[in-house]
Design a protein around this motif. Structure first.
Motif, mmCIF file in Angstrom:
data_model
loop_
_atom_site.group_PDB
_atom_site.id
_atom_site.type_symbol
_atom_site.label_atom_id
_atom_site.label_comp_id
_atom_site.label_asym_id
_atom_site.label_seq_id
_atom_site.Cartn_x
_atom_site.Cartn_y
_atom_site.Cartn_z
ATOM 1 N N THR A 173 -2.752 11.048 12.872
ATOM 2 C CA THR A 173 -1.541 11.788 12.538
ATOM 3 C C THR A 173 -1.396 11.815 11.026
ATOM 4 O O THR A 173 -2.290 11.355 10.311
ATOM 5 C CB THR A 173 -0.312 11.119 13.197
ATOM 6 O OG1 THR A 173 0.853 11.892 12.915
ATOM 7 C CG2 THR A 173 -0.090 9.702 12.683
ATOM 8 N N HIS A 174 -0.288 12.358 10.535
ATOM 9 C CA HIS A 174 -0.099 12.376 9.084
ATOM 10 C C HIS A 174 0.573 11.083 8.663
ATOM 11 O O HIS A 174 1.638 10.750 9.164
ATOM 12 C CB HIS A 174 0.750 13.581 8.685
ATOM 13 C CG HIS A 174 0.752 13.811 7.212
ATOM 14 N ND1 HIS A 174 -0.298 14.428 6.573
ATOM 15 C CD2 HIS A 174 1.631 13.466 6.256
ATOM 16 C CE1 HIS A 174 -0.046 14.458 5.273
ATOM 17 N NE2 HIS A 174 1.121 13.873 5.060
ATOM 18 N N PHE A 175 -0.040 10.361 7.762
ATOM 19 C CA PHE A 175 0.498 9.067 7.366
ATOM 20 C C PHE A 175 0.360 8.866 5.871
ATOM 21 O O PHE A 175 -0.681 9.162 5.291
ATOM 22 C CB PHE A 175 -0.229 7.928 8.101
ATOM 23 C CG PHE A 175 0.716 6.941 8.713
ATOM 24 C CD1 PHE A 175 1.059 7.024 10.048
ATOM 25 C CD2 PHE A 175 1.302 5.947 7.933
ATOM 26 C CE1 PHE A 175 1.964 6.132 10.613
ATOM 27 C CE2 PHE A 175 2.203 5.054 8.485
ATOM 28 C CZ PHE A 175 2.539 5.142 9.831
ATOM 29 N N VAL A 176 1.417 8.367 5.236
ATOM 30 C CA VAL A 176 1.383 8.138 3.785
ATOM 31 C C VAL A 176 1.907 6.745 3.465
ATOM 32 O O VAL A 176 2.522 6.093 4.315
ATOM 33 C CB VAL A 176 2.222 9.197 3.029
ATOM 34 C CG1 VAL A 176 1.677 10.590 3.258
ATOM 35 C CG2 VAL A 176 3.695 9.117 3.421
ATOM 36 N N ALA A 177 1.640 6.290 2.256
ATOM 37 C CA ALA A 177 2.143 4.980 1.817
ATOM 38 C C ALA A 177 2.605 5.094 0.371
ATOM 39 O O ALA A 177 1.945 5.729 -0.444
ATOM 40 C CB ALA A 177 1.048 3.932 1.926
ATOM 41 N N LEU A 178 3.752 4.484 0.072
ATOM 42 C CA LEU A 178 4.316 4.548 -1.289
ATOM 43 C C LEU A 178 4.854 3.195 -1.718
ATOM 44 O O LEU A 178 5.565 2.546 -0.954
ATOM 45 C CB LEU A 178 5.509 5.507 -1.336
ATOM 46 C CG LEU A 178 5.293 6.979 -1.637
ATOM 47 C CD1 LEU A 178 4.898 7.691 -0.362
ATOM 48 C CD2 LEU A 178 6.576 7.569 -2.196
ATOM 49 N N PRO A 179 4.564 2.793 -2.952
ATOM 50 C CA PRO A 179 5.211 1.583 -3.465
ATOM 51 C C PRO A 179 6.682 1.877 -3.785
ATOM 52 O O PRO A 179 6.999 2.961 -4.269
ATOM 53 C CB PRO A 179 4.434 1.280 -4.740
ATOM 54 C CG PRO A 179 3.861 2.592 -5.174
ATOM 55 C CD PRO A 179 3.638 3.398 -3.921
ATOM 56 N N THR A 180 7.581 0.927 -3.492
ATOM 57 C CA THR A 180 8.979 1.090 -3.916
ATOM 58 C C THR A 180 9.092 0.451 -5.296
ATOM 59 O O THR A 180 9.057 -0.767 -5.423
ATOM 60 C CB THR A 180 9.951 0.391 -2.949
ATOM 61 O OG1 THR A 180 9.378 -0.850 -2.551
ATOM 62 C CG2 THR A 180 10.227 1.229 -1.737
ATOM 63 N N ARG A 181 9.190 1.296 -6.305
ATOM 64 C CA ARG A 181 9.173 0.813 -7.680
ATOM 65 C C ARG A 181 10.557 0.379 -8.129
ATOM 66 O O ARG A 181 11.549 0.975 -7.740
ATOM 67 C CB ARG A 181 8.641 1.903 -8.620
ATOM 68 C CG ARG A 181 7.298 2.484 -8.202
ATOM 69 C CD ARG A 181 6.223 1.419 -8.092
ATOM 70 N NE ARG A 181 6.062 0.648 -9.312
ATOM 71 C CZ ARG A 181 5.250 0.979 -10.299
ATOM 72 N NH1 ARG A 181 4.509 2.054 -10.227
ATOM 73 N NH2 ARG A 181 5.149 0.203 -11.360
ATOM 74 N N GLY A 182 10.600 -0.657 -8.954
ATOM 75 C CA GLY A 182 11.865 -1.260 -9.343
ATOM 76 C C GLY A 182 12.569 -0.552 -10.481
ATOM 77 O O GLY A 182 13.530 0.186 -10.272
ATOM 78 N N HIS A 183 12.071 -0.731 -11.707
ATOM 79 C CA HIS A 183 12.781 -0.218 -12.881
ATOM 80 C C HIS A 183 12.860 1.303 -12.874
ATOM 81 O O HIS A 183 11.985 1.979 -12.345
ATOM 82 C CB HIS A 183 12.072 -0.669 -14.150
ATOM 83 C CG HIS A 183 12.168 -2.140 -14.370
ATOM 84 N ND1 HIS A 183 13.303 -2.742 -14.831
ATOM 85 C CD2 HIS A 183 11.269 -3.121 -14.155
ATOM 86 C CE1 HIS A 183 13.094 -4.041 -14.904
ATOM 87 N NE2 HIS A 183 11.862 -4.302 -14.495
ATOM 88 N N GLY A 184 13.902 1.808 -13.532
ATOM 89 C CA GLY A 184 14.193 3.236 -13.549
ATOM 90 C C GLY A 184 13.009 4.113 -13.883
ATOM 91 O O GLY A 184 12.756 5.105 -13.209
ATOM 92 N N ASN A 185 12.249 3.773 -14.928
ATOM 93 C CA ASN A 185 11.175 4.681 -15.322
ATOM 94 C C ASN A 185 9.830 3.978 -15.412
ATOM 95 O O ASN A 185 8.983 4.319 -16.229
ATOM 96 C CB ASN A 185 11.520 5.367 -16.652
ATOM 97 C CG ASN A 185 10.650 6.581 -16.884
ATOM 98 O OD1 ASN A 185 10.144 7.182 -15.929
ATOM 99 N ND2 ASN A 185 10.442 6.948 -18.142
ATOM 100 N N VAL A 186 9.616 3.009 -14.557
ATOM 101 C CA VAL A 186 8.319 2.325 -14.554
ATOM 102 C C VAL A 186 7.236 3.292 -14.066
ATOM 103 O O VAL A 186 6.090 3.255 -14.512
ATOM 104 C CB VAL A 186 8.394 1.025 -13.716
ATOM 105 C CG1 VAL A 186 8.587 1.296 -12.250
ATOM 106 C CG2 VAL A 186 7.179 0.150 -13.950
ATOM 107 N N THR A 187 7.622 4.200 -13.185
ATOM 108 C CA THR A 187 6.664 5.200 -12.703
ATOM 109 C C THR A 187 6.275 6.138 -13.843
ATOM 110 O O THR A 187 5.120 6.538 -13.970
ATOM 111 C CB THR A 187 7.272 5.987 -11.535
ATOM 112 O OG1 THR A 187 7.793 5.052 -10.590
ATOM 113 C CG2 THR A 187 6.242 6.862 -10.858
ATOM 114 N N GLY A 188 7.270 6.456 -14.708
ATOM 115 C CA GLY A 188 6.977 7.279 -15.875
ATOM 116 C C GLY A 188 5.999 6.577 -16.800
ATOM 117 O O GLY A 188 5.090 7.197 -17.353
#
Ligand code: SF4
Lengths: 268, 444
Positions: free
Chosen positions: B284-299
């Motif tokens: 099936t369609h399956f994805v995984a994502l980290p739940t990031r803490g700080h506001g712009n750590v992904t940036g």
């Protein structure tokens, strides 16, 4: 030729030129003028090392507390390098031949991606002995690494061929993602040995907790182990007689991959 | 200044990685503080309402008040005379400021690393090692009918994650919100988050990898030893039922937190979870994502990747970028006593790194940029007070699913932004080193 560290580097010193391949045919003065990287600064080798003697039989000796010195014996293909003291990361990285002997401890990443030659460490080694670099799937391709003391995590990560022997204990994920090759641990294996292994052998003389994707096959006396054990004795590892003649449990895994890898555990 | 309160619609909260962009802020007529923050959660409300412009000096050198110009000069001097300058932090500032920090690291042949290395760095390594199957939170809201949280407590750490994105959120194919979803939680103890779960697996501490490996074996129909129950505390039967449910959903997602990435096994734990999501795509369609803490750590990950090719732990000593977590990550560099100067932007390593690393911080010149005094700034040779992103400073931030959002600041601050200070330092560094800059603009 002998290089003695006279000044402790403040920041890591990258010294890939200290390798028989680079130094062969050079005089002591020429070697002293070679460039090292002290952090982001290019400095002459003489700023940190006293150089004396000539190179005979492609042999180099390096002395001192070299824990901040990286990349010694990088890409060496021949000759020998003896290190009297402890050494930093990436020792013998990508080496293809020759021999390195360290009379102290070694840092992380020793013999990473090596394809030939031999590294012997009399003390302990850091993480990622004979492994792949991050982002690459394939670690050591050949050669031998013998650690008389302990090694830390990820011994032989992704290794494809060659031999690693650890006299003491290994850390977690020993032989993780290995494709083939042989890893001996005479002490205890850390957690999760052989995770994701495709082929290859991991042998330990102690019991170990294995992942649920490994299955027990049989207990037998593997005749080939004898040859290895006798060889290790010659290289200075302490091998008890019962490990040479004893029986070993054979487990196969990792079932998530081909299930063609094996872990042999001494059964007393 | 008008007599009426100013209202800012669709303002962006940067307190956590959810980066909610539906906040309605009311600013008092004097334009000095926020009186209302509608739609924000408790954490977001505290972030907005407790923000005041304090009367700190704009810069300190050796603990004494200094002008911005002198502080920029002192910081630039530290950078150019260091052999191994390290830049760290960056998760609570704008992408525009992060970009300047990478430029400085490049110009001074230094080291750059972000707080990713102490939270989801292992996830970054796992992405590189095994790849990722991913989706935006919008897609998840509209489609996901199986949602799993592994090693995290969103109810307390990301309070609006459930309502905006993944559990009670109503979407095109999930019109009934939670009734249209099966929610599973995996953790070592019950948490406020696990209360809402339809399935809760309380696993033995330190057995995440074994459990993930066992689930992968069930998905792939591979041999699985019965020892899994003893090791993880979860029976094979329970696992089989869960895996069946995962295989048969329409769109599944696993969110994972630091309970997975910062416990023994680290990048292998994260890698095992990403591989499980990938394996499930056979069915099936399956994805995984980290739940990031700080506001712009992904940036920070995005900017450092875009500019150097690697997300964190990047070293420029030899003039080109090299990536090696463990070798070039800040806690390791400092723990081994390797860096000879440190610049910290919006972070406080002196309060949360190892004792050895903190010992080393005390020995080397430190530069800090932060809206408020911190333990690290109290040890700094040069400390700048900067304006707060999102509240006073405009710019770009990335939500935890790599969606870029523009900030809508509420009011001005007397302090310069991180970007302005970093840019001024960068320009001075270039002058001192005789480097030509491609884009030369006026310094702050
Ligand atoms: S969930 Fe996070 S981003 Fe949203 S309002 Fe709360 S603290 Fe702010």
């Amino acid at each position: 030729m002998k290089l003695v560290l006279h000044t402790q580097p403040e920041v890591p010193l990258e010294a890939e030129v200290i390798s028989p391949d680079f130094l062969n045919g050079k005089t002591a003065d020429e070697v002293a003028a070679l460039t090292l990287f002290h952090g982001n600064n290019e400095v002459p080798l003489s700023e940190f090392f006293d150089v004396s003697g000539e190179i005979e039989n492609a042999h180099i000796e390096v002395e001192g507390d070299l824990t901040k010195v990286k990349l010694l014996g990088h890409k060496m293909s021949d000759g020998s390098l003896t290190i009297k003291g402890s050494v930093g990361a990436h020792l013998g990285a990508e080496m293809t031949g020759g021999e390195i002997l360290v009379e102290g401890n070694a840092g992380d990443w020793i013999g990473r991606e090596m394809s030939g030659g031999r590294i012997i460490i009399k003390g302990d080694a850091g993480h990622l002995v004979g492994s792949a670099v991050r982002g690459s799937a394939t670690g050591m391709l050949g050669g031998e690494i013998i650690i008389q003391g302990n090694a830390r995590n990820e011994v032989g990560n992704g290794m494809r061929r060659g031999l690693i022997a650890i006299g003491g204990d290994s850390g977690d994920f020993t032989g993780v993602n290995m494709k083939a090759g042989t890893i001996f641990v005479l002490g205890k294996l850390g957690q999760r040995p052989g995770a994701g292994m495709i082929r290859g052998s991991i042998i330990s003389t102690q019991s170990a907790e294995l992942l649920p994707t490994f299955t027990y096959n049989t207990t037998f006396q593997p005749s080939f182990l004898r040859n290895y054990m006798i060889y290790f004795r010659k290289l200075g590892l302490d091998i008890r007689k019962e490990y040479i003649d004893g029986e070993y449990q054979r487990w196969s895994g990792d079932s998530l991959e081909l299930n063609k890898g094996e872990i042999l555990l001494y059964a007393d | 200044m008008s007599e009426e309160s100013k209202v800012i619609k669709n303002a962006v909260c940067t307190f956590c990685g959810c980066v909610c962009d539906d906040i309605e802020l009311t600013v008092d007529p004097a334009g000095k503080h926020i009186t209302k923050a509608n739609n924000a959660c408790v954490l977001g409300k505290a972030w907005f309402l407790e923000h005041k412009v304090e009367d700190y000096p704009v810069a300190l050198i050796d603990g004494k008040e200094a002008s911005l110009k002198d502080a920029v000069e002192a910081a630039a001097q530290i950078f150019v005379s260091a052999k191994f300058p390290a830049i760290y932090g960056l998760s609570d500032t704008t992408c525009e400021a992060q970009k300047e920090a990478v430029a400085i690291a490049d110009y001074v042949n230094g080291n750059i690393d972000t707080t990713t290395s102490v939270c989801h760095g292992p996830t970054g390594m796992a992405f590189q090692g095994v790849g990722e199957s991913t989706a935006s939170l919008g897609e998840i809201k509209n489609r996901a009918d199986f949602v799993m949280y592994w090693g995290g407590n969103p109810a307390e750490a990301h309070p609006r994650h459930f309502e905006r994105y993944a559990v009670t959120a109503k979407g095109a194919n999930t019109p009934n919100g939670k009734d249209d979803r099966h929610v599973a939680m995996v953790d070592i103890r019950p948490t406020p988050s696990s209360l809402i779960a339809d399935t809760f697996l309380q696993i033995k501490p330190g057995s995440d990898f074994e459990l993930l490996w066992a689930m992968r074996a069930l998905v792939k129909d591979a041999a699985l030893d019965d020892s899994v129950e003893e090791r993880t505390g979860i029976s094979k039967a329970v696992l089989e039922e869960l895996v069946e449910r995962m295989k048969n959903c329409q769109f599944g997602v696993i969110f994972f937190g630091m309970g997975l990435t910062m416990t023994r096994g680290r990048h292998f734990n994260a890698g095992a979870l990403l591989e499980l999501a990938t394996d499930l795509n056979q069915y099936t369609h399956f994805v995984a994502l980290p739940t990031r803490g700080h506001g712009n750590v992904t940036g920070a990950d995005n900017v450092v990747s875009w500019q150097t090719g690697f997300p964190f732990g990047v070293n420029f000593n030899r003039g080109y970028p090299r990536f090696n977590p463990g070798e070039y990550t800040t806690s390791d560099i400092l723990g081994r006593g390797e860096a000879d100067a440190l610049c910290v932007i919006a972070s406080d390593p002196a309060s949360n790194f190892s004792a050895k690393a903190i010992e080393h911080i005390k020995k080397i010149p430190v530069i800090t940029l932060d809206p408020k005094p911190t333990v690290t700034s109290s040890l700094a040779k040069v400390a700048f007070t900067t304006a707060t992103y999102g509240i006073n400073v405009p710019g770009t931030v990335y939500r935890m699913d790599n969606v870029a959002l523009s900030l809508r600041p509420a009011f001005d601050s007397p302090f310069p932004s991180d970007q302005m200070v970093l840019k001024a330092i960068k320009e001075r560094v270039c002058e001192l080193r005789g480097l030509n800059q491609t884009t030369k603009t006026t310094a702050a």
